[in-house]
Design a protein around this motif. Structure first.
Motif, PDB file in Angstrom:
ATOM      1  N   GLN A   1      11.433 -49.158   0.833  1.00  0.00           N
ATOM      2  CA  GLN A   1      12.135 -49.412   2.058  1.00  0.00           C
ATOM      3  C   GLN A   1      13.732 -49.440   1.689  1.00  0.00           C
ATOM      4  N   GLY A   2      14.384 -48.758   2.743  1.00  0.00           N
ATOM      5  CA  GLY A   2      15.782 -48.619   2.622  1.00  0.00           C
ATOM      6  C   GLY A   2      15.819 -47.220   2.078  1.00  0.00           C
ATOM      7  N   SER A   3      15.300 -46.374   1.931  1.00  0.00           N
ATOM      8  CA  SER A   3      15.516 -45.161   1.013  1.00  0.00           C
ATOM      9  C   SER A   3      15.962 -44.105   2.091  1.00  0.00           C
ATOM     10  N   GLY A   4      15.764 -44.424   3.605  1.00  0.00           N
ATOM     11  CA  GLY A   4      15.775 -43.399   4.433  1.00  0.00           C
ATOM     12  C   GLY A   4      14.798 -42.860   5.086  1.00  0.00           C
ATOM     13  N   LYS A   5      13.698 -43.248   5.043  1.00  0.00           N
ATOM     14  CA  LYS A   5      12.687 -42.819   5.649  1.00  0.00           C
ATOM     15  C   LYS A   5      12.467 -42.353   6.923  1.00  0.00           C
ATOM     16  N   THR A   6      12.875 -43.752   7.762  1.00  0.00           N
ATOM     17  CA  THR A   6      12.881 -43.591   9.088  1.00  0.00           C
ATOM     18  C   THR A   6      13.739 -42.599   9.870  1.00  0.00           C
ATOM     19  N   THR A   7      15.123 -42.832   9.211  1.00  0.00           N
ATOM     20  CA  THR A   7      16.050 -41.543   9.499  1.00  0.00           C
ATOM     21  C   THR A   7      15.555 -40.479   9.128  1.00  0.00           C
ATOM     22  N   THR A   8      14.956 -39.912   8.167  1.00  0.00           N
ATOM     23  CA  THR A   8      14.608 -38.648   7.660  1.00  0.00           C
ATOM     24  C   THR A   8      13.399 -38.139   8.568  1.00  0.00           C
TER      25      THR A   8
ATOM     26  N   LEU B   1      23.101 -38.119  -0.041  1.00  0.00           N
ATOM     27  CA  LEU B   1      23.592 -37.161  -1.160  1.00  0.00           C
ATOM     28  C   LEU B   1      25.021 -37.107  -0.802  1.00  0.00           C
ATOM     29  N   ASP B   2      25.412 -37.429   0.394  1.00  0.00           N
ATOM     30  CA  ASP B   2      26.874 -37.634   0.694  1.00  0.00           C
ATOM     31  C   ASP B   2      27.502 -38.592   0.145  1.00  0.00           C
ATOM     32  N   SER B   3      26.702 -39.739  -0.100  1.00  0.00           N
ATOM     33  CA  SER B   3      27.343 -41.074  -0.563  1.00  0.00           C
ATOM     34  C   SER B   3      27.328 -40.962  -2.130  1.00  0.00           C
TER      35      SER B   3
HETATM   36  P1  GDP Z   1      14.025 -46.863   5.555  1.00  0.00           P
HETATM   37  O1  GDP Z   1      13.880 -48.057   5.221  1.00  0.00           O
HETATM   38  O2  GDP Z   1      13.537 -46.130   4.373  1.00  0.00           O
HETATM   39  O3  GDP Z   1      13.203 -46.259   6.708  1.00  0.00           O
HETATM   40  O4  GDP Z   1      15.439 -46.433   5.794  1.00  0.00           O
HETATM   41  P2  GDP Z   1      16.151 -46.269   7.092  1.00  0.00           P
HETATM   42  O5  GDP Z   1      15.980 -44.948   7.655  1.00  0.00           O
HETATM   43  O6  GDP Z   1      16.397 -47.348   8.133  1.00  0.00           O
HETATM   44  O7  GDP Z   1      17.709 -46.093   6.367  1.00  0.00           O
HETATM   45  C1  GDP Z   1      18.256 -47.022   5.518  1.00  0.00           C
HETATM   46  C2  GDP Z   1      19.925 -46.778   5.892  1.00  0.00           C
HETATM   47  O8  GDP Z   1      20.345 -45.609   5.004  1.00  0.00           O
HETATM   48  C3  GDP Z   1      20.293 -46.642   7.070  1.00  0.00           C
HETATM   49  O9  GDP Z   1      21.677 -47.205   7.448  1.00  0.00           O
HETATM   50  C4  GDP Z   1      20.544 -45.067   7.318  1.00  0.00           C
HETATM   51  O10 GDP Z   1      21.660 -44.953   8.145  1.00  0.00           O
HETATM   52  C5  GDP Z   1      21.057 -44.650   6.033  1.00  0.00           C
HETATM   53  N1  GDP Z   1      20.886 -43.315   5.691  1.00  0.00           N
HETATM   54  C6  GDP Z   1      19.617 -42.698   5.842  1.00  0.00           C
HETATM   55  N2  GDP Z   1      19.810 -41.510   5.258  1.00  0.00           N
HETATM   56  C7  GDP Z   1      21.014 -41.348   5.041  1.00  0.00           C
HETATM   57  C8  GDP Z   1      22.047 -40.283   4.645  1.00  0.00           C
HETATM   58  O11 GDP Z   1      21.348 -39.071   4.349  1.00  0.00           O
HETATM   59  N3  GDP Z   1      23.351 -40.620   4.294  1.00  0.00           N
HETATM   60  C9  GDP Z   1      23.859 -41.665   4.354  1.00  0.00           C
HETATM   61  N4  GDP Z   1      25.073 -41.676   4.334  1.00  0.00           N
HETATM   62  N5  GDP Z   1      23.050 -42.781   4.886  1.00  0.00           N
HETATM   63  C10 GDP Z   1      21.775 -42.457   5.314  1.00  0.00           C
END
Ligand code: GDP
Length: 294
Positions: free
Chosen positions: A108-115, A248-250
């Protein structure tokens, strides 16, 4: 990303270059600096050791090529080793079935949904008809987050908020994808804050149900070597065909990018480089290596 590492590696090579010729002592000094730079960048210790050993062997064993200085030769060797550590040849998605299924796994929080949304948008731009689904039965907010992102990029999202079996939702989405002739189904799974058996078991069940063409592990680059250990655990317990390295940007250091192939054997296929949908790109080891060497 990689700024500090790039500066230090370039400085070490610069010092070697000043000496004019490369004897073993000069090389050892330079390699010690490179080793420290890699460790400070949080690269896995074994990966660093192999990296330095290989460079040393190749640099000392290198035939002197006409018209190329010893330093140019060393830069080429370091470049080749960086490319190797970053994964070698860029690896494309292998989408063979129709519809193809891509399963996204990770914490959770790894960025799955955004990805999921970024990848869907990327494939849509290549002319593919894409369906998204979220099978996160624990967090309705996660399902709604994907739905919202889907609307933004005009890609349908299959949801079934009444169902409590994640594998079943995935199967329903696959049936819809078949019936409606989608090219790709992307399945966003539930993550937890830490690895636990229940999450792994659920991921295995979904995998069994939808037989994915690709299982991509979504990894937060900012968590450093912990990300590499988590990737290893997921690979051993669920299996994966590749990695998406997010944020990777951060990540100023770059340790995960340089370690994860060496530790898991699995390639980084994409990089997340920002929060916006467009901040997503295929991962090219040779381009990243060139960036590090300047
Ligand atoms: P999930 O819990 O794995 O589904 O994670 P989310 O997709 O909700 O992402 C968690 C946070 O990471 C969100 O605030 C996103 O905007 C941020 N995030 C995801 N991918 C990236 C990325 O490549 N760069 C940056 N800076 N933030 C990201």
């Amino acid at each position: 990303m990689f700024d500090a590492l790039a500066e230090k590696i370039q400085s070490a090579i610069g010092k070697i270059a000043k000496k004019g010729r490369i004897d073993e002592e000069t090389l050892n000094k330079g390699l010690r600096e490179i080793k420290l730079a890699l460790l400070e960048a949080d690269v896995n210790y074994k990966v660093v050791s192999d990296f330095i050993k290989d460079i040393k062997e190749k640099a000392l064993g290198a035939e002197v090529t006409k018209g190329v200085t010893a330093v140019q030769q060393l830069v080429k060797i370091v470049n080749d080793e960086l490319v190797k550590a970053l994964g070698g040849e860029a690896e494309k998605l292998q989408l063979k079935s129709k519809p193809s299924v891509i399963l996204l796994i990770g914490l959770q929080g790894s960025g799955k949904t955004t990805t999921a949304a970024k990848l869907a948008n990327y494939l849509k731009k290549q002319g593919k008809k894409v369906l998204l689904t979220s099978v996160d039965i624990y967090r309705p907010a996660a399902m709604l987050q994907l739905e919202k992102l889907g609307k933004q990029i005009d890609i349908p999202v299959y949801l079934n908020q009444n169902e409590k079996d994640a594998a079943k939702i995935a199967k329903e989405a696959l049936e819809k994808a078949k019936e409606e002739q989608y090219d790709v189904l992307i399945v966003d799974t539930a993550g937890r804050l830490h690895i636990d058996d229940e999450m792994l078991e659920e991921a295995r069940k979904i995998k069994e149900e939808v037989k994915p063409d690709e299982i991509l592990f979504v990894s937060d680059a900012m968590t450093g070597q912990e990300a590499v250990n988590i990737a290893k655990a997921f690979d051993e317990n669920v299996g994966m065909t590749g990695i998406v390295l997010t944020k990777l940007d951060s990540d100023a250091r770059g340790g995960v990018a340089l370690s994860v192939k060496g530790v898991t054997g699995k390639p980084i296929k994409f990089a997340g480089v920002g929060e916006k949908i467009e901040d997503f790109e295929p991962f090219y080891p040779d381009r990243v290596a060139s960036r590090i060497l300047g």
